[in-house]
Design a protein around this motif. Sequence first.
Motif, PDB file in Angstrom:
ATOM      1  N   ARG A 189       0.803  -1.146  -0.119  1.00 13.39           N
ATOM      2  CA  ARG A 189       0.094  -0.057   0.003  1.00 13.39           C
ATOM      3  C   ARG A 189       0.768   1.278   0.161  1.00 13.39           C
ATOM      4  O   ARG A 189       0.360   2.338  -0.120  1.00 13.39           O
ATOM      5  N   THR A 190       2.203   1.269   0.174  1.00 10.75           N
ATOM      6  CA  THR A 190       3.070   2.306   0.022  1.00 10.75           C
ATOM      7  C   THR A 190       2.879   2.978  -1.372  1.00 10.75           C
ATOM      8  O   THR A 190       2.903   2.323  -2.292  1.00 10.75           O
ATOM      9  N   GLN A 191       2.710   4.319  -1.445  1.00  8.46           N
ATOM     10  CA  GLN A 191       2.909   5.075  -2.470  1.00  8.46           C
ATOM     11  C   GLN A 191       4.224   5.779  -2.979  1.00  8.46           C
ATOM     12  O   GLN A 191       5.187   5.920  -1.894  1.00  8.46           O
ATOM     13  N   GLN A 192       4.369   5.710  -4.197  1.00 10.08           N
ATOM     14  CA  GLN A 192       5.601   6.255  -4.629  1.00 10.08           C
ATOM     15  C   GLN A 192       6.695   5.763  -4.140  1.00 10.08           C
ATOM     16  O   GLN A 192       7.703   6.431  -3.673  1.00 10.08           O
TER      17      GLN A 192
END
Length: 291
Positions: free
Chosen positions: A194-197
């Motif tokens: 779910r980590t972004q970028q």
Amino acid sequence: MIVLDGKKTAQDLKEEIKETVAAIKKSGKRAPHLAAVLVGNDGASLTYVGSKVRSCDYVGFDSTLIRLEESTTEEALLKQIAELNQNQDLDGYIVQLPLPKHIDEEKILLAIDPTKDVDGFHPSNFGRMALEMDAFIPATPFGIMELLERYKIETAGKHCVVVGRSHIVGRPISILLSQKGPAGNATVTLAHSRTQQLSELTKTADIIVMALGIPEFLTTSMVKEGVTIIDVGITRVADAAHPKGYVIKGDVAYAEVAQKAAAITPVPGGVGPMTIAMLLKNTLLAYQRKG
Ligand code: NDP
């Protein structure tokens, strides 16, 4: 660029343990004793347990392999575990995972005496590890810490990005790297699906630990010059050109990332061999803690 050679480091460790065991036996005491419980006939599990038992023989430990039928009930396995907990001649044991679907893994792990839990999966050991108390540290993160220490990779004040938050690799290594002490004192970012970028994070990392299980996920555009890479991933990828019909791939596109890295673990021959060596180390620790 330094290749962090887990195969060689694991062999060094085994030689050290072998010497310690020889000295123990010479003094008239019994050898450390590890047992492994294997339920069913899973091919990969058979291979892993087989090499754990061979490693025990190599360093001079006593070992016991307990093989149970695939159809073994949860109750029967719990009974076996109660016997192992009571066995005074046994220092540690592991229950090889995964277990057949009809057995509740959590129930089994909770039944293991934490003082014999050399896999370090019992909540008591996990909690003790997180609180920086004496504990059995799960073998894979323990092996990564040992590699970083032996190769004198500076972690203090560095930014480490760990990708993957499993209970056996990602989360414990994120805790260990942030603790005070050798191979610790890092500033840790724990990334997951779910980590972004993610690339923006990995590009700022001095050390990256990849533990997600997606072959060659980390590419050169995601890392900065001079990074240290620890690749935990092990995935069998079909390859008709190979006699076995598959090759083992890590989570890192090794050939390209190695061009930019200051230090990197290969796959195979990096973190993998360290895991068994650290299981032996935990068994020796269990023996020594018994006094
Ligand atoms: P798990 O499958 O339990 O966990 C994988 C983790 O990766 C999860 O936290 C997941 O996030 C995260 N993830 C999945 N996809 C992405 C993505 N696209 N971006 C960022 N994060 C992602 O893995 P394990 O820790 O058990 O194993 C990881 C790898 O390490 C496997 O290849 C395994 O075979 C290998 N391994 C090697 C060992 C050794 O001795 N060398 C020992 C143990 C494992 P989320 O939590 O959100 O689902």
